[in-house]
Design an enzyme around this catalytic site. Structure first.
Site, PDB file in Angstrom:
ATOM      1  N   LYS A 107      -6.112  -5.480   3.593  1.00 50.99           N
ATOM      2  CA  LYS A 107      -6.982  -4.306   3.505  1.00 50.99           C
ATOM      3  C   LYS A 107      -7.975  -4.413   2.346  1.00 50.99           C
ATOM      4  O   LYS A 107      -7.603  -4.770   1.237  1.00 50.99           O
ATOM      5  CB  LYS A 107      -6.059  -3.089   3.328  1.00 50.99           C
ATOM      6  CG  LYS A 107      -6.709  -1.823   2.864  1.00 50.99           C
ATOM      7  CD  LYS A 107      -5.656  -0.722   2.792  1.00 50.99           C
ATOM      8  CE  LYS A 107      -6.139   0.455   1.978  1.00 50.99           C
ATOM      9  NZ  LYS A 107      -5.182   1.576   1.995  1.00 50.99           N
ATOM     10  N   ASP A 109      -0.421  -0.536  -4.815  1.00 46.07           N
ATOM     11  CA  ASP A 109      -1.724  -0.023  -5.270  1.00 46.07           C
ATOM     12  C   ASP A 109      -1.620   1.343  -5.927  1.00 46.07           C
ATOM     13  O   ASP A 109      -2.509   1.764  -6.660  1.00 46.07           O
ATOM     14  CB  ASP A 109      -2.739   0.019  -4.115  1.00 46.07           C
ATOM     15  CG  ASP A 109      -2.374   1.035  -3.045  1.00 46.07           C
ATOM     16  OD1 ASP A 109      -1.180   1.357  -2.881  1.00 46.07           O
ATOM     17  OD2 ASP A 109      -3.300   1.515  -2.352  1.00 46.07           O
ATOM     18  N   ASN A 110      -0.547   2.068  -5.632  1.00 48.46           N
ATOM     19  CA  ASN A 110      -0.344   3.415  -6.212  1.00 48.46           C
ATOM     20  C   ASN A 110       1.056   3.869  -5.819  1.00 48.46           C
ATOM     21  O   ASN A 110       1.764   3.152  -5.099  1.00 48.46           O
ATOM     22  CB  ASN A 110      -1.420   4.416  -5.726  1.00 48.46           C
ATOM     23  CG  ASN A 110      -1.648   4.408  -4.233  1.00 48.46           C
ATOM     24  OD1 ASN A 110      -2.693   3.964  -3.757  1.00 48.46           O
ATOM     25  ND2 ASN A 110      -0.670   4.866  -3.460  1.00 48.46           N
ATOM     26  N   CYS A 136      -5.841   4.705  -3.569  1.00 51.81           N
ATOM     27  CA  CYS A 136      -6.140   3.357  -3.086  1.00 51.81           C
ATOM     28  C   CYS A 136      -7.447   2.762  -3.599  1.00 51.81           C
ATOM     29  O   CYS A 136      -7.452   1.723  -4.266  1.00 51.81           O
ATOM     30  CB  CYS A 136      -6.150   3.412  -1.574  1.00 51.81           C
ATOM     31  SG  CYS A 136      -6.732   1.934  -0.848  1.00 51.81           S
ATOM     32  N   HIS A 184     -11.108  -1.804   1.521  1.00 50.93           N
ATOM     33  CA  HIS A 184     -11.299  -0.422   1.058  1.00 50.93           C
ATOM     34  C   HIS A 184     -12.151  -0.293  -0.197  1.00 50.93           C
ATOM     35  O   HIS A 184     -11.962   0.627  -1.007  1.00 50.93           O
ATOM     36  CB  HIS A 184      -9.963   0.304   0.867  1.00 50.93           C
ATOM     37  CG  HIS A 184     -10.051   1.739   1.297  1.00 50.93           C
ATOM     38  ND1 HIS A 184      -8.960   2.556   1.489  1.00 50.93           N
ATOM     39  CD2 HIS A 184     -11.136   2.501   1.579  1.00 50.93           C
ATOM     40  CE1 HIS A 184      -9.364   3.752   1.864  1.00 50.93           C
ATOM     41  NE2 HIS A 184     -10.680   3.741   1.936  1.00 50.93           N
ATOM     42  N   LYS A 196       1.796   9.596  -5.234  1.00 53.38           N
ATOM     43  CA  LYS A 196       0.390   9.244  -4.988  1.00 53.38           C
ATOM     44  C   LYS A 196      -0.502  10.480  -5.024  1.00 53.38           C
ATOM     45  O   LYS A 196      -0.169  11.500  -4.404  1.00 53.38           O
ATOM     46  CB  LYS A 196       0.281   8.588  -3.617  1.00 53.38           C
ATOM     47  CG  LYS A 196      -1.135   8.391  -3.112  1.00 53.38           C
ATOM     48  CD  LYS A 196      -1.149   7.840  -1.693  1.00 53.38           C
ATOM     49  CE  LYS A 196      -2.563   7.685  -1.162  1.00 53.38           C
ATOM     50  NZ  LYS A 196      -2.572   7.081   0.191  1.00 53.38           N
ATOM     51  N   ARG A 199      -7.817  -0.327  -6.419  1.00 50.21           N
ATOM     52  CA  ARG A 199      -8.267  -1.667  -6.017  1.00 50.21           C
ATOM     53  C   ARG A 199      -9.508  -2.087  -6.801  1.00 50.21           C
ATOM     54  O   ARG A 199      -9.685  -3.264  -7.145  1.00 50.21           O
ATOM     55  CB  ARG A 199      -8.553  -1.699  -4.516  1.00 50.21           C
ATOM     56  CG  ARG A 199      -7.276  -1.795  -3.709  1.00 50.21           C
ATOM     57  CD  ARG A 199      -7.429  -1.273  -2.287  1.00 50.21           C
ATOM     58  NE  ARG A 199      -6.156  -0.730  -1.851  1.00 50.21           N
ATOM     59  CZ  ARG A 199      -5.279  -1.386  -1.119  1.00 50.21           C
ATOM     60  NH1 ARG A 199      -5.555  -2.585  -0.653  1.00 50.21           N
ATOM     61  NH2 ARG A 199      -4.109  -0.851  -0.820  1.00 50.21           N
ATOM     62  N   HIS A 259       1.926   2.185   3.912  1.00 49.48           N
ATOM     63  CA  HIS A 259       1.027   3.326   4.148  1.00 49.48           C
ATOM     64  C   HIS A 259       1.240   3.812   5.587  1.00 49.48           C
ATOM     65  O   HIS A 259       1.508   3.012   6.478  1.00 49.48           O
ATOM     66  CB  HIS A 259      -0.408   2.811   3.958  1.00 49.48           C
ATOM     67  CG  HIS A 259      -1.482   3.858   3.896  1.00 49.48           C
ATOM     68  ND1 HIS A 259      -1.762   4.700   4.949  1.00 49.48           N
ATOM     69  CD2 HIS A 259      -2.366   4.178   2.911  1.00 49.48           C
ATOM     70  CE1 HIS A 259      -2.768   5.494   4.611  1.00 49.48           C
ATOM     71  NE2 HIS A 259      -3.153   5.208   3.372  1.00 49.48           N
ATOM     72  N   SER A 276      -8.080   1.714   5.152  1.00 47.58           N
ATOM     73  CA  SER A 276      -6.702   2.002   5.546  1.00 47.58           C
ATOM     74  C   SER A 276      -6.569   2.009   7.067  1.00 47.58           C
ATOM     75  O   SER A 276      -7.522   2.332   7.782  1.00 47.58           O
ATOM     76  CB  SER A 276      -6.270   3.366   5.010  1.00 47.58           C
ATOM     77  OG  SER A 276      -6.383   3.384   3.611  1.00 47.58           O
ATOM     78  N   ASP A 288       0.855  -1.190   0.000  1.00 48.52           N
ATOM     79  CA  ASP A 288       0.000   0.000   0.000  1.00 48.52           C
ATOM     80  C   ASP A 288       0.891   1.240   0.000  1.00 48.52           C
ATOM     81  O   ASP A 288       1.623   1.474   0.962  1.00 48.52           O
ATOM     82  CB  ASP A 288      -0.889  -0.033   1.249  1.00 48.52           C
ATOM     83  CG  ASP A 288      -2.011   0.991   1.196  1.00 48.52           C
ATOM     84  OD1 ASP A 288      -2.052   1.789   0.238  1.00 48.52           O
ATOM     85  OD2 ASP A 288      -2.847   0.984   2.116  1.00 48.52           O
ATOM     86  N   ASP A 289       0.850   1.994  -1.072  1.00 49.88           N
ATOM     87  CA  ASP A 289       1.638   3.231  -1.194  1.00 49.88           C
ATOM     88  C   ASP A 289       3.143   2.971  -1.279  1.00 49.88           C
ATOM     89  O   ASP A 289       3.946   3.842  -0.936  1.00 49.88           O
ATOM     90  CB  ASP A 289       1.386   4.202  -0.023  1.00 49.88           C
ATOM     91  CG  ASP A 289      -0.034   4.729   0.021  1.00 49.88           C
ATOM     92  OD1 ASP A 289      -0.854   4.313  -0.808  1.00 49.88           O
ATOM     93  OD2 ASP A 289      -0.314   5.563   0.905  1.00 49.88           O
TER      94      ASP A 289
HETATM   95 MG    MG Z   1      -2.608   3.162  -1.340  1.00 54.02          MG
END
Ligand code: MG
Length: 427
Positions: A107, A242-243, A53, A109, A258, A57, A190, A133, A13-14
């Protein structure tokens, strides 16, 4: 026919493109991911389907741009009741009829209220993890396995990464005699950056580096565990993000991060695949691809077919992965929320939306679209629009067509009711 592959998608994540050694990072130590890349195939030009995010997804899960399902705009905040529509075909829904056991570990989301919740309603047999998150409130750790009820327990932050990997290995072991699919959706790196209390961490990149190094160690342990279980050669393991990176982390040579607009740093993410004996080892491909491609690719690998009336934006990239074929894509669209912000083609990058001093600027309005020779100038520093008017004309037309097709889809949904910032971050 070969056995259907088990599939584990590890999605950080991130995590930034430039955070991994195999993608050019020099500060954070990622020996296990580097080895995974050396033993498998690495994509250098792989895109998340959004720079945030929730929409990223949604794209990964469905193979469709999130603007098609009301999820392109920002991330879902805790007061919101948006979610992934049940009418969408998801990866687990597509794989289940093909004999797969399916799990989301980590996660979600994509909607934390009914009817979109829990994730089991979207085809996951097993869910263990968080609704969104881990910087959002209220937060709890949820579990639902098969027909069991949904249980809720307090979150112990230092052990999240370890727990997610542990549960993935346990799921693989439990389902070793049938094909399985796991989306291991990490919360790291993240924010908040919370180290595991089981070890001393000393990354030269500080707490951010520590949590990435913990992910790396766990990837190494998972690969060893799969080998011990005799699943090594039957299991396709993928690592991605994810990004792009947020406050910390490196987007490598790319511009922006991001949540940025049309530049690559928000979207370009690591993509590493490993399956010994099936995925070629030591290969780096610059074929353009995105996480929209996972659904059609996995369904094809599992020997399935997709409904004829399903309008997909992704494509099967199995031949790129397994046989070094060129990308099936002529272009990949990059969205800034619901707007088409940029177009990536194999050779060019066309950017029409940027952020500056808090403004979302539409460069098209100033007749100042930016054209980058993305192979030569991956940092998107020098527009060569004046040198290639024919390319600009072509990409302008493609941009208009994409806007006409996709941006109008927003009208299918009710107007935005945006919760106030005070609701999101009470302090
Ligand atoms: Mg993210």
């Amino acid at each position: 026919m070969a056995r259907k592959p088990n599939i584990i998608v590890i999605m950080a994540d991130d995590l930034g493109y430039g955070d991994l050694g195999c993608d050019g990072g020099t500060i954070i130590r990622t020996p296990h991911l580097d080895r995974m890349a050396a033993e498998g195939t690495r994509f250098s030009d792989f895109y998340a389907s959004a720079n945030l995010c929730t929409p990223s997804r949604a794209g990964l899960m469905t193979g469709r741009y999130p603007v098609r399902m009301n999820l392109a705009h920002e991330v879902i905040q805790s007061p919101e009741d948006r979610g992934l529509p049940l009418s969408e075909l998801t990866i687990p829904k597509a794989l289940k009829p093909l004999g797969y056991a399916t799990a989301l570990i980590g996660k979600w989301h994509l909607g934390h209220r009914g009817p979109y919740w829990p994730p089991n309603v979207h085809g996951f047999d097993t869910f263990k993890g968080l609704p969104y998150s881990h910087d959002m409130q209220p937060l709890a750790y949820f579990e639902k396995d098969g027909e069991s009820g949904l249980t809720e327990s307090p979150v112990y932050f230092p052990k999240l990464t370890e727990t997610f990997f542990h549960e993935t290995a346990a799921f693989a072991e439990r389902h070793r005699d049938q094909p399985f699919f796991v989306l291991l959706a990490l919360t790291a790196p993240h924010v908040p950056l919370i180290r595991n209390d089981n070890a001393t961490w000393d990354s030269p990149a500080g707490a951010y580096g520590d949590v990435v190094e913990e992910v790396d160690r766990n990837v190494g342990a998972l690969l060893s565990r799969l080998k011990a279980l005799g699943l090594d050669e039957n299991t396709l393991v993928i690592f991605t993000s994810d990004n792009g990176p947020w406050f910390e982390g490196s987007s490598g040579p790319f511009r922006d991060r991001k949540g940025g607009a049309g530049f690559d740093g928000g979207y370009r993410v690591p993509f590493i695949l490993r399956q010994p004996g099936t995925v070629p080892a030591g290969v780096v491909t610059d074929a353009i691809a995105s996480n929209l491609d996972l659904l059609p690719t996995f369904v094809a690998m599992a020997g399935g077919t997709l409904p004829a009336d399903l309008e997909l934006d992704g494509a099967d990239i199995g031949d790129v992965i397994l046989r070094g074929a060129p990308s099936p894509h002529e272009q990949i669209l990059l969205f800034d929320n619901t707007k088409v912000a940029a177009i990536r083609t194999p050779d060019w990058k066309f950017v029409t939306r940027v952020h500056s001093r808090g403004w979302h600027l539409n460069l098209g309005r100033f007749n100042y679209p930016l054209l980058f020779d993305i192979r030569r100038d991956p940092g998107e520093n020098y527009s060569v629009a004046s040198l290639h008017p024919d390319v600009v004309t072509d990409l302008k037309a493609r941009h208009k067509a994409a806007r006409d097709k996709y941006e109008t889809m927003v009208d299918l949904f009710p107007p935005w009711v945006r919760p106030s910032i005070a609701d999101w971050h009470p302090d």
